[in-house]
Motif scaffolding. Structure first.
Motif, PDB file in Angstrom:
ATOM      1  N   LYS A 160     -26.700  18.644   3.861  1.00 14.03           N
ATOM      2  CA  LYS A 160     -26.790  18.424   2.423  1.00 14.03           C
ATOM      3  C   LYS A 160     -26.977  16.923   2.236  1.00 14.03           C
ATOM      4  CE  LYS A 160     -24.320  19.405  -1.890  1.00 14.03           C
ATOM      5  NZ  LYS A 160     -23.054  19.907  -2.488  1.00 14.03           N
ATOM      6  N   PHE A 161     -27.833  16.508   1.292  1.00 14.48           N
ATOM      7  CA  PHE A 161     -28.080  15.080   1.134  1.00 14.48           C
ATOM      8  C   PHE A 161     -27.914  14.670  -0.328  1.00 14.48           C
ATOM      9  CE2 PHE A 161     -32.182  17.102   0.447  1.00 14.48           C
ATOM     10  CZ  PHE A 161     -32.709  16.416  -0.639  1.00 14.48           C
ATOM     11  N   ILE A 162     -27.856  13.369  -0.544  1.00 10.71           N
ATOM     12  CA  ILE A 162     -27.804  12.839  -1.911  1.00 10.71           C
ATOM     13  C   ILE A 162     -29.098  12.078  -2.176  1.00 10.71           C
ATOM     14  CG2 ILE A 162     -25.299  12.719  -2.148  1.00 10.71           C
ATOM     15  CD1 ILE A 162     -25.431   9.779  -1.350  1.00 10.71           C
ATOM     16  N   HIS A 163     -29.561  12.151  -3.423  1.00 10.88           N
ATOM     17  CA  HIS A 163     -30.752  11.397  -3.824  1.00 10.88           C
ATOM     18  C   HIS A 163     -30.306  10.024  -4.306  1.00 10.88           C
ATOM     19  CE1 HIS A 163     -34.486  10.325  -5.849  1.00 10.88           C
ATOM     20  NE2 HIS A 163     -35.065  11.364  -5.258  1.00 10.88           N
ATOM     21  N   PRO A 164     -31.025   8.955  -3.948  1.00 13.18           N
ATOM     22  CA  PRO A 164     -30.583   7.601  -4.343  1.00 13.18           C
ATOM     23  C   PRO A 164     -30.653   7.344  -5.839  1.00 13.18           C
ATOM     24  CG  PRO A 164     -32.746   7.531  -3.273  1.00 13.18           C
ATOM     25  CD  PRO A 164     -32.229   8.922  -3.086  1.00 13.18           C
ATOM     26  N   THR A 169     -30.442  10.330 -11.713  1.00 10.42           N
ATOM     27  CA  THR A 169     -31.019  11.429 -12.497  1.00 10.42           C
ATOM     28  C   THR A 169     -31.511  12.553 -11.589  1.00 10.42           C
ATOM     29  OG1 THR A 169     -31.707   9.907 -14.252  1.00 10.42           O
ATOM     30  CG2 THR A 169     -32.784  12.062 -14.176  1.00 10.42           C
ATOM     31  N   GLU A 170     -32.251  12.173 -10.548  1.00  9.59           N
ATOM     32  CA  GLU A 170     -32.755  13.177  -9.612  1.00  9.59           C
ATOM     33  C   GLU A 170     -31.613  13.844  -8.841  1.00  9.59           C
ATOM     34  OE1 GLU A 170     -33.975  10.218 -10.181  1.00  9.59           O
ATOM     35  OE2 GLU A 170     -36.134  10.086  -9.806  1.00  9.59           O
ATOM     36  N   ASN A 171     -30.605  13.047  -8.495  1.00  5.05           N
ATOM     37  CA  ASN A 171     -29.470  13.598  -7.757  1.00  5.05           C
ATOM     38  C   ASN A 171     -28.737  14.645  -8.586  1.00  5.05           C
ATOM     39  OD1 ASN A 171     -27.866  13.425  -5.258  1.00  5.05           O
ATOM     40  ND2 ASN A 171     -26.225  12.743  -6.617  1.00  5.05           N
ATOM     41  N   GLU A 172     -28.489  14.345  -9.854  1.00  4.74           N
ATOM     42  CA  GLU A 172     -27.793  15.295 -10.721  1.00  4.74           C
ATOM     43  C   GLU A 172     -28.628  16.567 -10.940  1.00  4.74           C
ATOM     44  OE1 GLU A 172     -24.674  15.313 -11.851  1.00  4.74           O
ATOM     45  OE2 GLU A 172     -24.404  13.540 -10.600  1.00  4.74           O
ATOM     46  N   LEU A 173     -29.954  16.406 -11.021  1.00  7.01           N
ATOM     47  CA  LEU A 173     -30.829  17.567 -11.165  1.00  7.01           C
ATOM     48  C   LEU A 173     -30.708  18.486  -9.952  1.00  7.01           C
ATOM     49  CD1 LEU A 173     -33.062  19.228 -12.487  1.00  7.01           C
ATOM     50  CD2 LEU A 173     -34.735  17.647 -11.463  1.00  7.01           C
ATOM     51  N   LEU A 174     -30.744  17.914  -8.748  1.00  3.75           N
ATOM     52  CA  LEU A 174     -30.631  18.716  -7.529  1.00  3.75           C
ATOM     53  C   LEU A 174     -29.267  19.410  -7.455  1.00  3.75           C
ATOM     54  CD1 LEU A 174     -32.301  16.338  -4.904  1.00  3.75           C
ATOM     55  CD2 LEU A 174     -33.283  18.398  -5.938  1.00  3.75           C
ATOM     56  N   ILE A 175     -28.216  18.692  -7.863  1.00  2.00           N
ATOM     57  CA  ILE A 175     -26.879  19.294  -7.882  1.00  2.00           C
ATOM     58  C   ILE A 175     -26.835  20.456  -8.862  1.00  2.00           C
ATOM     59  CG2 ILE A 175     -24.472  18.895  -8.546  1.00  2.00           C
ATOM     60  CD1 ILE A 175     -24.805  16.030  -7.424  1.00  2.00           C
ATOM     61  N   ASP A 176     -27.416  20.266 -10.047  1.00  2.00           N
ATOM     62  CA  ASP A 176     -27.442  21.339 -11.048  1.00  2.00           C
ATOM     63  C   ASP A 176     -28.195  22.572 -10.533  1.00  2.00           C
ATOM     64  OD1 ASP A 176     -25.996  19.806 -12.817  1.00  2.00           O
ATOM     65  OD2 ASP A 176     -27.728  19.205 -14.030  1.00  2.00           O
ATOM     66  N   LEU A 177     -29.323  22.334  -9.868  1.00  2.00           N
ATOM     67  CA  LEU A 177     -30.096  23.458  -9.320  1.00  2.00           C
ATOM     68  C   LEU A 177     -29.303  24.199  -8.251  1.00  2.00           C
ATOM     69  CD1 LEU A 177     -33.611  21.771  -9.059  1.00  2.00           C
ATOM     70  CD2 LEU A 177     -32.991  23.676 -10.572  1.00  2.00           C
ATOM     71  N   HIS A 178     -28.555  23.441  -7.440  1.00  2.00           N
ATOM     72  CA  HIS A 178     -27.721  24.082  -6.424  1.00  2.00           C
ATOM     73  C   HIS A 178     -26.609  24.902  -7.068  1.00  2.00           C
ATOM     74  CE1 HIS A 178     -24.364  23.773  -3.269  1.00  2.00           C
ATOM     75  NE2 HIS A 178     -25.148  24.780  -2.942  1.00  2.00           N
ATOM     76  N   HIS A 179     -25.986  24.364  -8.099  1.00  2.00           N
ATOM     77  CA  HIS A 179     -24.930  25.109  -8.780  1.00  2.00           C
ATOM     78  C   HIS A 179     -25.491  26.366  -9.448  1.00  2.00           C
ATOM     79  CE1 HIS A 179     -22.053  21.389  -9.030  1.00  2.00           C
ATOM     80  NE2 HIS A 179     -22.172  21.884  -7.823  1.00  2.00           N
ATOM     81  N   ASP A 180     -26.703  26.275  -9.982  1.00  2.00           N
ATOM     82  CA  ASP A 180     -27.357  27.469 -10.539  1.00  2.00           C
ATOM     83  C   ASP A 180     -27.565  28.523  -9.445  1.00  2.00           C
ATOM     84  OD1 ASP A 180     -27.480  26.438 -13.090  1.00  2.00           O
ATOM     85  OD2 ASP A 180     -29.556  25.748 -12.920  1.00  2.00           O
ATOM     86  N   ILE A 204     -38.904  16.101   8.142  1.00  2.00           N
ATOM     87  CA  ILE A 204     -38.167  17.145   7.431  1.00  2.00           C
ATOM     88  C   ILE A 204     -39.036  18.394   7.462  1.00  2.00           C
ATOM     89  CG2 ILE A 204     -37.221  17.870   5.199  1.00  2.00           C
ATOM     90  CD1 ILE A 204     -36.884  14.845   4.578  1.00  2.00           C
ATOM     91  N   TRP A 205     -38.529  19.462   8.024  1.00  2.13           N
ATOM     92  CA  TRP A 205     -39.324  20.696   8.098  1.00  2.13           C
ATOM     93  C   TRP A 205     -38.892  21.726   7.051  1.00  2.13           C
ATOM     94  CZ3 TRP A 205     -36.992  25.353   8.957  1.00  2.13           C
ATOM     95  CH2 TRP A 205     -35.723  25.350   9.533  1.00  2.13           C
ATOM     96  N   PHE A 206     -37.719  21.494   6.420  1.00  3.52           N
ATOM     97  CA  PHE A 206     -37.252  22.420   5.386  1.00  3.52           C
ATOM     98  C   PHE A 206     -36.464  21.656   4.339  1.00  3.52           C
ATOM     99  CE2 PHE A 206     -34.005  24.973   3.372  1.00  3.52           C
ATOM    100  CZ  PHE A 206     -34.687  26.109   2.993  1.00  3.52           C
ATOM    101  N   GLN A 207     -36.706  21.977   3.067  1.00  2.00           N
ATOM    102  CA  GLN A 207     -35.867  21.456   2.000  1.00  2.00           C
ATOM    103  C   GLN A 207     -35.823  22.453   0.859  1.00  2.00           C
ATOM    104  OE1 GLN A 207     -36.770  17.542   0.304  1.00  2.00           O
ATOM    105  NE2 GLN A 207     -35.549  18.019  -1.517  1.00  2.00           N
ATOM    106  N   CYS A 208     -34.630  22.667   0.336  1.00  2.00           N
ATOM    107  CA  CYS A 208     -34.438  23.426  -0.904  1.00  2.00           C
ATOM    108  C   CYS A 208     -33.312  22.753  -1.670  1.00  2.00           C
ATOM    109  CB  CYS A 208     -34.082  24.884  -0.604  1.00  2.00           C
ATOM    110  SG  CYS A 208     -33.997  25.910  -2.092  1.00  2.00           S
ATOM    111  N   PHE A 209     -33.639  22.242  -2.867  1.00  2.00           N
ATOM    112  CA  PHE A 209     -32.690  21.470  -3.671  1.00  2.00           C
ATOM    113  C   PHE A 209     -32.188  20.275  -2.838  1.00  2.00           C
ATOM    114  CE2 PHE A 209     -31.683  26.018  -5.145  1.00  2.00           C
ATOM    115  CZ  PHE A 209     -32.803  26.061  -5.939  1.00  2.00           C
TER     116      PHE A 209
END
Length: 242
Positions: free
Chosen positions: A164-168, A171-182, A227-232
Motif C-alpha cells: 500500500k502506498f501514499i501519494h505525495p 488531494t490525490e492521496n485522499e482521493l485514493l483513500i476514499d476509493l479504497h474505503h468505497d 510497477i506491474w499492478f496498481q489499483c487505488f
C-alpha cells in the motif's frame, strides 16, 4: 472461510493491529475484502515465478502469512532442485500456514520458519516475494532488507514487492483513500469497521511513496524495475537483478 467481523462492534479502546490468532482465523476473508486485486497479485506471482525460475535455487516468501504466495510459487515451479522458504514472525500465521500447505501435494519442498525477516540470511535466490509486508517494518529497517535481498538474489533473480502506498500530493492521496474505503464498503464492511480498522493500523503500518520505493530499489542495485499492478493506493512492483 470465516468472516472477518473483528471491528464490527464498537471497541472501547482500539488496540494496534496485530497478526494474532483472531486475525489469522479470518485472514483469507479480510485480505480479499480489503486489498483490491489481491487474487490477481497472487496469481501473477505464480506466473512470474514460472518465468524467472532457475534450477538449483531457493525461493523466498517473506511475510508469508497463510502461504498464498508460497502456494502460487510452488504450483508454478518446474525447474530441478528448487526449494521454498516461507517466513513470518507471527506464530499464529506460521502454524496455520504449515497446516494449509500440507493440504496440497507437491514435489517442491517448503520450509516454514517463525522468524524476523530482517534477521534472515537470503542466499541463492531466484525469486523473492514481499507481499504487503515491508509496510509493517520500521522505516529505518527497510533499506537494509532490500539490500539483503539484492545481495542474496542470483543474477537474473526477481524481487516482487507489493505494498500500500501514499501519494505525495494530499488531494490525490485522499482521493485514493476514499476509493479504497468505497471498495471496502462495497465488500460489506460498515463505516464503523472501516474507521476502527484504520485507527488500529495507524501506528503499525507506515506506507511509503512510490518514489521512495523506487529510490530504495535503485540504491540497492536494481536497475530494472517497474510497477506491474496498481489499483487505488495498492500496487505491486518487480525488480530484476542484472
Amino acid at each position: 472461510m470465516q468472516k472477518d467481523s473483528i471491528y464490527a462492534e464498537p471497541l472501547g479502546k482500539i488496540q494496534d493491529f496485530n497478526f494474532d490468532d483472531q486475525v489469522a482465523d479470518v485472514f483469507p476473508d479480510m485480505i480479499q475484502r480489503s486489498v483490491p486485486g489481491y487474487h490477481t497479485i497472487i496469481q501473477t506471482i505464480g506466473k512470474l515465478t514460472a518465468k524467472f525460475q532457475q534450477p538449483n535455487s531457493s525461493y523466498y516468501d517473506l511475510g508469508c502469512s497463510l502461504g498464498a504466495a508460497t502456494l502460487a510459487m510452488r504450483r508454478n515451479l518446474s525447474a530441478e532442485n528448487c526449494n521454498i522458504i516461507a517466513v513470518d514472525n507471527s506464530k499464529a500465521m506460521v502454524e496455520r500456514c504449515e497446516r494449509h500447505l500440507q493440504s496440497f501435494r507437491s514435489e517442491v519442498p517448503v520450509t516454514v520458519q517463525l522468524a524476523d525477516i530482517r534477521q534472515l540470511a537470503i542466499s541463492n535466490a531466484a525469486v523473492v516475494v514481499i507481499n504487503f509486508t515491508l509496510q509493517f517494518l520500521p522505516k529505518a529497517d527497510r533499506e537494509q532488507l532490500i539490500q539483503q535481498i539484492y545481495n542474496g538474489l542470483k543474477p537474473g533473480g526477481l524481487l516482487i514487492l507489493s505494498e500500500k502506498f501514499i501519494h505525495p500530493q494530499n488531494t490525490e492521496n485522499e482521493l485514493l483513500i476514499d476509493l479504497h474505503h468505497d471498495f471496502k464498503r462495497a465488500n460489506g464492511y460498515s463505516e464503523l469497521e472501516v474507521s476502527q480498522k484504520r485507527t488500529a493500523l495507524e501506528n503499525v503500518m507506515q506506507p511509503d511513496t512510490l518514489k521512495q520505493h523506487a529510490n530504495r530499489l535503485t540504491k540497492a542495485g536494481f536497475n530494472q524495475q517497474t510497477i506491474w499492478f496498481q489499483c487505488f493506493n495498492f500496487c505491486s512492483m518487480l525488480a530484476i537483478k542484472s
